[in-house]
Design a protein around this motif. Structure first.
Motif, short mmCIF file in Angstrom:
data_model
loop_
_atom_site.label_atom_id
_atom_site.label_comp_id
_atom_site.label_asym_id
_atom_site.label_seq_id
_atom_site.Cartn_x
_atom_site.Cartn_y
_atom_site.Cartn_z
N ASP A 256 -3.23 8.57 1.76
CA ASP A 256 -3.71 9.94 1.59
C ASP A 256 -5.14 9.95 1.03
O ASP A 256 -5.98 10.75 1.45
N PHE A 257 -5.40 9.03 0.11
CA PHE A 257 -6.73 8.93 -0.45
C PHE A 257 -7.75 8.59 0.64
O PHE A 257 -8.83 9.18 0.70
N LYS B 199 -12.14 10.25 4.12
CA LYS B 199 -12.74 10.42 5.44
C LYS B 199 -13.13 11.88 5.67
O LYS B 199 -14.20 12.18 6.22
N LYS B 200 -12.26 12.82 5.25
CA LYS B 200 -12.56 14.25 5.41
C LYS B 200 -13.80 14.63 4.61
O LYS B 200 -14.68 15.34 5.10
N VAL B 201 -13.85 14.17 3.36
CA VAL B 201 -14.99 14.50 2.51
C VAL B 201 -16.27 13.89 3.08
O VAL B 201 -17.32 14.54 3.11
N THR B 202 -16.16 12.66 3.55
CA THR B 202 -17.33 11.99 4.13
C THR B 202 -17.85 12.77 5.33
O THR B 202 -19.05 12.98 5.48
N ARG C 248 0.86 -1.18 0.00
CA ARG C 248 0.00 0.00 0.00
C ARG C 248 0.89 1.22 0.00
O ARG C 248 1.77 1.37 0.81
N SER C 249 0.61 2.07 -0.91
CA SER C 249 1.44 3.26 -1.05
C SER C 249 0.93 4.38 -0.14
O SER C 249 -0.15 4.32 0.41
N GLN C 250 1.73 5.41 -0.04
CA GLN C 250 1.34 6.59 0.71
C GLN C 250 0.13 7.25 0.03
O GLN C 250 -0.72 7.82 0.71
#
Length: 156
Positions: A36-37, A42-45, A30-32
């Protein structure tokens, strides 16, 4: 974690574990960017949930305001009907008193004419009051529930 080839669980495997997943012959890290995505998601949700909650509160406030306005109008209409009923009772009582005092046919006719004139004026006033109250209901309903109204949330 090593698993056999199971294409149905590929995404479950990606989502389920830490930073590295082994799937058959593949090792997926799993990449950074994925982290970040997820953070951005989570922020958008949370932002969307807050907007929904705010809109629900506005709708609730408008609903309460509408209920209050309609309750006031209906109470006013009810008071008007009750006062008309009292006036009708008084008018009938006066007619009965005049008829009991009548000593001749012209006295009876005069009592009925006076009563009929008062009844016609009262019915005219009733019709005017009914139209006024109906107009209040329509105006208030239009104001509160139209999309262009200042009290209804527009979603912006």
């Amino acid at each position: 974690m090593t698993r056999g080839y199971d294409p149905g669980n590929f995404f479950d495997t990606l989502i389920a574990g830490g930073l590295e997943q082994r799937w058959g012959f593949l090792v997926i890290k799993r990449s950074q960017a994925m982290s970040d995505f997820e953070t951005d998601l989570k922020k958008v949700t949370k932002a969307v949930e807050k907007q929904i909650a705010d809109t629900q509160k506005k709708v609730g406030d408008v609903t309460l305001q509408a209920q209050d306005e309609f309750t006031k109008i209906v109470q006013e209409m009810s008071q008007t009907v009750m006062s008309r009923a009292r006036a009708e009772i008084e008018l009938c009582a006066k007619l009965t008193a005049r008829l009991s005092e009548a000593r001749s046919f012209p006295d009876v006719v005069s009592a009925y004419q006076e009563w009929l004139n008062k009844v016609m004026v009262a019915r005219s006033e009733d019709a005017r009051q009914l139209m006024t109250n109906w107009q209040k209901l329509m105006t208030e309903g239009t104001r509160l529930f139209s999309n262009g109204g200042s009290t209804w949330p527009t979603g912006r």
